[in-house]
Design a protein around this motif. Structure first.
Motif, PDB file in Angstrom:
ATOM      1  N   LEU A 186     -19.180  -3.882 -25.019  1.00  0.00           N
ATOM      2  CA  LEU A 186     -19.800  -5.201 -25.091  1.00  0.00           C
ATOM      3  C   LEU A 186     -21.009  -5.249 -26.005  1.00  0.00           C
ATOM      4  O   LEU A 186     -21.436  -6.330 -26.412  1.00  0.00           O
ATOM      5  CB  LEU A 186     -20.187  -5.656 -23.677  1.00  0.00           C
ATOM      6  N   ASP A 187     -21.595  -4.107 -26.338  1.00  0.00           N
ATOM      7  CA  ASP A 187     -22.777  -4.056 -27.196  1.00  0.00           C
ATOM      8  C   ASP A 187     -22.320  -3.883 -28.642  1.00  0.00           C
ATOM      9  O   ASP A 187     -22.024  -2.769 -29.095  1.00  0.00           O
ATOM     10  CB  ASP A 187     -23.673  -2.894 -26.776  1.00  0.00           C
ATOM     11  N   LEU A 188     -22.254  -4.975 -29.391  1.00  0.00           N
ATOM     12  CA  LEU A 188     -21.774  -4.919 -30.765  1.00  0.00           C
ATOM     13  C   LEU A 188     -22.706  -4.116 -31.665  1.00  0.00           C
ATOM     14  O   LEU A 188     -22.300  -3.659 -32.740  1.00  0.00           O
ATOM     15  CB  LEU A 188     -21.602  -6.333 -31.322  1.00  0.00           C
ATOM     16  N   GLY A 189     -23.932  -3.922 -31.227  1.00  0.00           N
ATOM     17  CA  GLY A 189     -24.880  -3.121 -32.000  1.00  0.00           C
ATOM     18  C   GLY A 189     -24.499  -1.659 -32.065  1.00  0.00           C
ATOM     19  O   GLY A 189     -25.026  -0.920 -32.901  1.00  0.00           O
ATOM     20  N   LYS A 190     -23.590  -1.230 -31.196  1.00  0.00           N
ATOM     21  CA  LYS A 190     -23.148   0.166 -31.195  1.00  0.00           C
ATOM     22  C   LYS A 190     -21.789   0.337 -31.873  1.00  0.00           C
ATOM     23  O   LYS A 190     -21.148   1.376 -31.742  1.00  0.00           O
ATOM     24  CB  LYS A 190     -23.075   0.680 -29.754  1.00  0.00           C
TER      25      LYS A 190
END
Length: 225
Positions: free
Chosen positions: A133-137
């Protein structure tokens, strides 16, 4: 990271071994299944059914909080293109796993023509409950180089390190299980990143190589975390 990660290689038929197992709790799986060239007497449709059913069997052994990653290269067979990524995704739909990511790994430099086998391979990751869910990763969807291979059918050491690093950082798994493990690149990658590893390989010669394969520490220097 564990100080002394373990490695176990079982010399056995991977399908028979998997059929004898319950869900492999605490594990995530990596698989690269044989293509039709290893079944010279089979027609294409028979091999496709075998491939899908074997992929589904592997997926049924993944715990709900683990992932299964497939590395598969398409083939060009008697004038038609056989998309193994598609076959794996059909198996996932049948057993109820969701696709987390689908990466393309270049087997040769872009722009080069290849014959018999495409210039890239699929790397697909599935899970029952894991979600990203964390698009930053997010990580790259196109991998420009497999890395060094220990044999012609090898997955490439940098590719193996990428797969294991994802499992280590995004699941609670404490070991990697690799049916059809070949010469053990995934197992060696798991060990150097501090994870236990178990491989299943029918060939005694390849199984022994899988027990012994080592990866140099400097090959993991590019990995974050």
């Amino acid at each position: 990271m564990e100080n002394n990660p373990e490695r176990d290689v079982v010399c056995a038929d991977a399908i028979e071994w998997l059929q004898a197992q319950e869900k492999l709790e605490g594990a995530s799986l990596v698989a690269s299944m044989p293509d039709i060239s290893e079944f010279p007497k089979w027609p294409l449709e028979k091999w496709k059914e075998w491939f899908k059913s074997t992929a589904a069997l592997i997926m049924t052994k993944v715990p709900d909080d683990g992932v299964v990653v497939f590395y598969q290269s398409d083939i060009k067979y008697e004038g038609v293109w056989v998309d193994k990524g598609y076959l794996v995704q059909r198996a996932a739909e049948e057993v109820g796993l969701e696709l987390l990511w689908h990466k393309i790994v270049c087997r040769v430099k872009p722009g080069y023509i290849t014959f018999g086998r495409p210039a890239y391979s699929h790397v697909l990751c599935f899970s029952k409950n894991v979600r990203l869910l964390d698009l930053g990763k997010s990580t790259a969807d196109v991998i420009p180089d497999l890395g060094e291979k220990t044999w012609e059918r090898g997955m490439g050491l940098e590719n193996c390190l990428m797969i294991v690093n994802f499992i280590k950082n995004h699941t609670q798994s404490n070991r990697i299980v690799h049916p059809f493990c070949g010469e053990g690149s995934v197992l060696a990658a798991a060990n150097i990143l501090g994870m236990n590893a178990q491989g299943i390989e029918r060939s005694p010669k390849r199984a022994e190589k899988a027990r012994q394969l080592k990866i140099s520490d400097d090959l993991k220097s590019w990995i974050d975390g």
